[in-house]
Motif scaffolding. Sequence first.
Motif, PDB file in Angstrom:
ATOM      1  N   GLN A  78       0.802  -1.212   0.000  1.00 14.25           N
ATOM      2  CA  GLN A  78       0.000   0.000   0.000  1.00 14.25           C
ATOM      3  C   GLN A  78       0.842   1.272   0.000  1.00 14.25           C
ATOM      4  N   LYS A  79       2.159   1.137   0.179  1.00 10.29           N
ATOM      5  CA  LYS A  79       3.045   2.297   0.072  1.00 10.29           C
ATOM      6  C   LYS A  79       3.334   2.647  -1.380  1.00 10.29           C
ATOM      7  N   GLY A  80       2.906   1.784  -2.291  1.00 13.47           N
ATOM      8  CA  GLY A  80       3.175   2.017  -3.704  1.00 13.47           C
ATOM      9  C   GLY A  80       4.549   1.568  -4.134  1.00 13.47           C
ATOM     10  N   GLU A  81       5.185   0.681  -3.365  1.00 15.39           N
ATOM     11  CA  GLU A  81       6.508   0.176  -3.723  1.00 15.39           C
ATOM     12  C   GLU A  81       6.388  -0.950  -4.731  1.00 15.39           C
ATOM     13  N   THR A  82       7.366  -1.001  -5.615  1.00 14.28           N
ATOM     14  CA  THR A  82       7.377  -2.031  -6.646  1.00 14.28           C
ATOM     15  C   THR A  82       8.291  -3.183  -6.237  1.00 14.28           C
ATOM     16  N   ILE A  83       8.251  -4.243  -7.040  1.00 15.23           N
ATOM     17  CA  ILE A  83       9.138  -5.380  -6.800  1.00 15.23           C
ATOM     18  C   ILE A  83      10.600  -4.938  -6.825  1.00 15.23           C
TER      19      ILE A  83
END
Length: 374
Positions: A78-83
């Motif tokens: 939910q922080k918008g971090e990607t792989i």
Amino acid sequence: MEENKYSIQTGQFATIQVPEIKEVRGKEYYYYGKKNLFPEALIGLFDNSAMHHACVLAIKDGIIGEGIELVGDEYINQKGETINDIFEKISLDYTLFNGYSLNLVWNKGGDRIVEIYHLPFDKVRAGLPNEEEEVEEYFYSGDWSNLRKYPHTAYKAFDITQNKGDNSNQIFYYKEYTPGNLVYPLPAYIGGLSDIELDGRISRFHNSNVENGLAPSLFLQFNNGIPTPEEQRSIYNDINTTFSGEQNAGRFFLNFADGAERGLTVTPVSAENDDYYITLEARVTSRILTSHRITSPLLLGVHTPGSGFSSNAEEIRTAYAHFESTVCSPMRKKILTSFGYILKLAGYNVALTVEPKRIVVEETTVNESEIQQQ
């Protein structure tokens, strides 16, 4: 004539040591080094040694290469971090600590991981192992040096068979095996800890020589009689606090003696070898690079004469090929294997492939005589 009495005292430095990993009575978790703060000590070395800092970042960059090849951005929390955001963070932790940790959140049914967060490795401690020598829970604290303000919280260790309800929030703790250590890893550069610490001390020492007014080494003699032992300790402590240590340009000698003239004699003590620090710096640099298995300082942008190569480009290509095959590739494989398993449980059916960094070097011949003249 009565013989003069004197006493000479010198300061001492505390050094970082290989951590003792042990169970402490009354604690639910294993201690990770002195005061349970060995990971924080490693961060201190990372922040204070320029050479070590560069080595760690070079290895991290080598591991992540051009990033995991994906179609589009794959957001995993939910922080918008990607792989790739998580991949870069765990690669740095793995390089620095020889392990990494993740916070995994399962759905209500316990059949899929719905969120993956990076957990700073230094903020996680292992609970006491069970009879099968398996850690069933891990503890997280924002600051292990101040548990009163940041009390630790227990989380279920990663377990796909017990991941519902209160156990849906888990910690995945991945570590490199090191002989004799059941719950915590040791960094791959463990043999270079003393030299890494020395590198930071040398930098602070020279900085203090420029900044402070007292010479780097002094012989101080009081010619107005010998104080009592208590007075000697008091005077010594006052001067030691004010002037000594790498923060204040080095050690000093303090002598008490009866003399013909009353007063304080200050005598600068010259270094016996003007090349001492040059030699010391070269030794420290070499040992730090060796502890990280980096064969050429040119990979870090540092040139050293006498490499045996006819050009910078030739040395860089040869050194990087060795660096990629012996350091980056093995570490990358272990990270991708473990991280890939977690991503599969999160529903990402992707093949994790990373293209190594592409290096571009110019064919520039090195003239050693010109470099030495500079």
